[in-house]
Write a protein that holds these residues in place. Structure first.
Motif, mmCIF file in Angstrom:
data_model
loop_
_atom_site.group_PDB
_atom_site.id
_atom_site.type_symbol
_atom_site.label_atom_id
_atom_site.label_comp_id
_atom_site.label_asym_id
_atom_site.label_seq_id
_atom_site.Cartn_x
_atom_site.Cartn_y
_atom_site.Cartn_z
ATOM 1 N N LEU A 196 42.923 14.907 49.555
ATOM 2 C CA LEU A 196 42.214 13.777 49.368
ATOM 3 C C LEU A 196 43.542 12.492 49.231
ATOM 4 O O LEU A 196 43.262 11.761 49.833
ATOM 5 N N TYR A 197 44.657 12.977 48.744
ATOM 6 C CA TYR A 197 45.742 12.233 48.639
ATOM 7 C C TYR A 197 46.194 12.002 50.121
ATOM 8 O O TYR A 197 46.981 10.789 50.613
ATOM 9 N N ALA A 198 46.314 13.314 50.839
ATOM 10 C CA ALA A 198 47.050 13.033 52.378
ATOM 11 C C ALA A 198 46.363 12.233 53.204
ATOM 12 O O ALA A 198 46.643 11.578 54.129
ATOM 13 N N ARG A 199 44.884 11.989 52.890
ATOM 14 C CA ARG A 199 44.103 10.887 53.783
ATOM 15 C C ARG A 199 44.796 9.456 53.861
ATOM 16 O O ARG A 199 44.564 8.715 54.602
ATOM 17 N N SER A 200 45.498 9.204 52.716
ATOM 18 C CA SER A 200 46.058 7.761 52.462
ATOM 19 C C SER A 200 47.624 7.806 52.980
ATOM 20 O O SER A 200 48.100 6.497 52.854
ATOM 21 N N VAL A 201 48.011 8.871 53.600
ATOM 22 C CA VAL A 201 49.583 9.136 53.870
ATOM 23 C C VAL A 201 49.483 9.272 55.576
ATOM 24 O O VAL A 201 49.057 10.226 56.126
ATOM 25 N N GLU A 202 50.062 7.997 56.063
ATOM 26 C CA GLU A 202 50.142 8.125 57.605
ATOM 27 C C GLU A 202 50.946 9.295 57.800
ATOM 28 O O GLU A 202 52.204 9.423 57.514
ATOM 29 N N GLY A 203 50.722 10.031 58.917
ATOM 30 C CA GLY A 203 51.474 11.176 59.460
ATOM 31 C C GLY A 203 51.292 12.767 58.508
ATOM 32 O O GLY A 203 52.022 13.563 58.817
ATOM 33 N N ALA A 204 50.498 12.624 57.585
ATOM 34 C CA ALA A 204 50.029 13.877 56.903
ATOM 35 C C ALA A 204 49.033 14.383 57.343
ATOM 36 O O ALA A 204 49.000 15.657 56.933
ATOM 37 N N GLU A 205 48.183 14.067 58.358
ATOM 38 C CA GLU A 205 47.298 14.773 58.882
ATOM 39 C C GLU A 205 47.798 16.146 59.576
ATOM 40 O O GLU A 205 48.969 16.071 60.322
ATOM 41 N N SER A 206 47.043 17.211 59.448
ATOM 42 C CA SER A 206 47.110 18.410 59.918
ATOM 43 C C SER A 206 48.407 19.230 59.320
ATOM 44 O O SER A 206 48.815 20.329 59.777
ATOM 45 N N THR A 207 48.713 18.854 58.123
ATOM 46 C CA THR A 207 49.767 19.265 57.348
ATOM 47 C C THR A 207 49.225 20.833 56.785
ATOM 48 O O THR A 207 48.004 20.770 56.369
ATOM 49 N N THR A 208 50.143 21.832 56.689
ATOM 50 C CA THR A 208 49.664 23.043 56.313
ATOM 51 C C THR A 208 50.266 23.373 55.010
ATOM 52 O O THR A 208 51.452 22.805 54.665
ATOM 53 N N ALA A 209 49.725 24.003 54.111
ATOM 54 C CA ALA A 209 50.330 24.372 52.687
ATOM 55 C C ALA A 209 49.623 25.385 52.035
ATOM 56 O O ALA A 209 48.389 25.780 52.392
ATOM 57 N N VAL A 210 50.285 26.039 51.064
ATOM 58 C CA VAL A 210 49.721 27.305 50.509
ATOM 59 C C VAL A 210 50.197 27.307 49.163
ATOM 60 O O VAL A 210 51.380 26.916 48.918
ATOM 61 N N SER A 211 49.515 27.645 48.147
ATOM 62 C CA SER A 211 49.664 27.450 46.738
ATOM 63 C C SER A 211 49.320 28.639 45.926
ATOM 64 O O SER A 211 48.162 29.190 46.232
ATOM 65 N N VAL A 212 50.249 29.320 45.131
ATOM 66 C CA VAL A 212 49.827 30.600 44.485
ATOM 67 C C VAL A 212 50.208 30.388 42.956
ATOM 68 O O VAL A 212 51.180 29.822 42.480
ATOM 69 N N PHE A 213 49.129 30.614 42.215
ATOM 70 C CA PHE A 213 49.298 30.520 40.659
ATOM 71 C C PHE A 213 49.703 31.897 40.216
ATOM 72 O O PHE A 213 48.874 32.842 40.457
ATOM 73 N N ILE A 214 50.696 32.219 39.311
ATOM 74 C CA ILE A 214 50.924 33.635 39.083
ATOM 75 C C ILE A 214 50.569 33.609 37.509
ATOM 76 O O ILE A 214 51.065 32.613 36.569
ATOM 77 N N ASP A 215 49.943 34.521 37.072
ATOM 78 C CA ASP A 215 49.667 34.808 35.516
ATOM 79 C C ASP A 215 50.488 35.894 35.319
ATOM 80 O O ASP A 215 50.430 37.098 35.678
ATOM 81 N N TRP A 216 51.649 35.806 34.481
ATOM 82 C CA TRP A 216 52.567 36.710 34.298
ATOM 83 C C TRP A 216 52.027 37.781 32.983
ATOM 84 O O TRP A 216 52.211 38.784 33.112
ATOM 85 N N SER A 217 51.266 37.296 32.227
ATOM 86 C CA SER A 217 50.761 38.053 31.263
ATOM 87 C C SER A 217 49.401 38.989 31.740
ATOM 88 O O SER A 217 49.501 40.388 31.627
ATOM 89 N N ARG A 218 48.852 38.774 32.960
ATOM 90 C CA ARG A 218 47.734 39.427 33.423
ATOM 91 C C ARG A 218 48.286 40.101 34.678
ATOM 92 O O ARG A 218 47.343 40.832 35.289
ATOM 93 N N ARG A 219 49.496 39.725 35.166
ATOM 94 C CA ARG A 219 49.918 40.212 36.470
ATOM 95 C C ARG A 219 49.038 39.916 37.511
ATOM 96 O O ARG A 219 48.482 40.907 38.204
ATOM 97 N N THR A 220 48.640 38.917 37.793
ATOM 98 C CA THR A 220 47.394 38.480 39.024
ATOM 99 C C THR A 220 48.090 37.224 39.654
ATOM 100 O O THR A 220 48.924 36.508 39.075
ATOM 101 N N LEU A 221 47.848 37.254 40.986
ATOM 102 C CA LEU A 221 48.236 36.048 41.944
ATOM 103 C C LEU A 221 46.838 35.516 42.280
ATOM 104 O O LEU A 221 46.080 36.108 42.707
#
Length: 410
Positions: free
Chosen positions: A271-296
């Motif tokens: 949603l934020y990228a829509r207001s940023v010129e040149g941000a279209e088609s940007t790729t990204a990946v996000s991983v949340f690590i839960d250390w106590s449960r050992r899950t990604l």
């Protein structure tokens, strides 16, 4: 794929334009029939020989600049990996049947790089059109009082083009230097993640402008035994891409601190990228690590999948929650996310496409190359593993796209 089998050697020989392929050392690797006909040479007289042994400068003309200009153009192509169009050149050719007799000829050359599948520059393509008859026709019409006037004009224009090219080269070099400084300022070394060990790398592209679209981020989330790690890649290069990268990196970092998971964080970023010129088609990946449960828990916006390396060397690519890049959809749609368990001692690797992609090569080939390297070096420390990956996967002649890399021991 249905269709005829194409004989590219036959196509090369049938091209109406004169084309030669040279090694980076300027030795003829191959030429087509049109080139031989234009040059008045046989294949045996050309292929396997040094360019300027076949076509030396006219020793009787101290003002001859053809060799010097052509060498400079080919060296620019070999250095930058970019096509170079030369100004009209006078280049005299020795008559193959009458040694010592030189024919005054005029040429319009274009030089371009040829890359192998791994991104290595293996050949230089030299396409040339002879325009001698056009120049002679111009003389016959009286457009110039003397042929020497045309030669002087050509020489002046060639020198002016060389000066313009040199100014552009210096301007590109300055932009690259500024962009790299900006990149380093916005991609600091990660802060300590408790007792967990991480390594990050940013490898700039070899070319003058192909730099500064990639980012990474590692954040310990407040009030929980969790860490978020992300990488992204902005389409485009240079200072503009570096500026867009900085905005998106900061936005995703902030969103990750309050989002319930990576999918929601990427939704906010989209949603934020829509207001940023040149941000279209940007790729990204996000991983949340839960250390106590050992899950990604992970989510991807059109980005290459993170790799999870088990202690026994098994490599799993986290590709179960992939969605289009930022701005690819006209309306907001919830992004998917998936979860994977990991064993203690595993390694998580996030990267941008410069690490695995090569021209004219399927992405699966690059992923397989990455998996082999990860399995081989899985026991190394994160810093040693990051260096080993770059050494194994970077093309010998350099890379044409910048690369961000995060290695985290789980």
């Amino acid at each position: 794929m249905n269709g005829p089998v194409i004989d590219y050697e036959a196509v090369f020989q049938a091209l109406p334009a004169a084309v030669a392929l040279l090694t980076p050392d300027l030795v003829y690797a191959d030429v087509n029939e049109a080139f031989l006909s234009m040059a008045g040479r046989t294949r045996e007289q050309v292929v396997g020989r040094y360019l300027f042994d076949v076509f030396p400068d006219n020793p009787n003309d101290p003002e001859a600049t053809g060799v010097r200009n052509l060498r400079a153009s080919l060296q620019r192509v070999a250095t930058t990996g970019e096509r170079d169009t030369m100004a009209l050149q006078r280049y005299d050719v020795e008559d193959s049947h009458r040694p010592g007799v030189w024919q005054k000829r005029y040429w319009s050359p274009v030089n371009a790089p040829v890359f192998a599948a791994d991104g290595t520059m293996v050949l230089l393509l030299h396409r040339v059109e002879e325009v001698t008859e056009l120049v002679r026709a111009r003389d016959a019409r009286g457009d110039n009082d003397r042929p020497q006037a045309l030669e002087a004009e050509l020489y002046t224009r060639a020198r002016e083009l060389q000066k313009v090219n040199e100014r552009l080269r210096k301007a590109h070099a300055r932009e690259r230097e500024v962009a790299l400084h900006l990149q380093r300022a916005m991609l600091p070394l990660p802060r300590p993640l408790g007792h967990h060990r991480a390594a990050v790398r940013y490898q700039p592209a070899t070319g003058a402008l192909n730099v500064c679209g990639d980012w990474y981020d590692l954040v310990d989330l407040p009030g929980a035994d969790r860490t978020t790690v992300a990488v992204g890649d902005v389409v485009g290069h240079g200072l503009r891409a570096a500026g867009v990268m900085g905005q998106l990196r900061s936005a995703l970092s902030a969103a990750s601190r309050v989002a319930e998971g990576p999918a929601q964080a990427l939704e906010v970023l989209g949603l934020y990228a829509r207001s940023v010129e040149g941000a279209e088609s940007t790729t990204a990946v996000s991983v949340f690590i839960d250390w106590s449960r050992r899950t990604l828990t992970y989510s991807s916006a059109g980005h290459p999948p993170p790799a999870l390396v088990a202690p026994d060397g098994a490599v799993t690519f986290l590709d179960g929650a992939t969605d289009p890049p930022l701005g690819a959809r006209p309306e907001h749609v919830a992004r998917p996310q998936a979860r994977a368990a990991y064993a203690e001692g595993s390694v998580l690797v996030l990267y941008t496409d410069g690490l695995i992609e090569r021209r004219h090569e399927d992405i699966d080939t690059g992923l397989e190359r990455l998996a082999v390297s990860l399995a081989r070096h899985r026991a190394a420390t994160p810093d040693a593993l990051a260096d080993a990956l770059l050494e194994d996967l970077m093309a010998p002649a350099g890379i044409t796209d910048d690369t961000a890399l995060v290695v985290l021991r789980l």
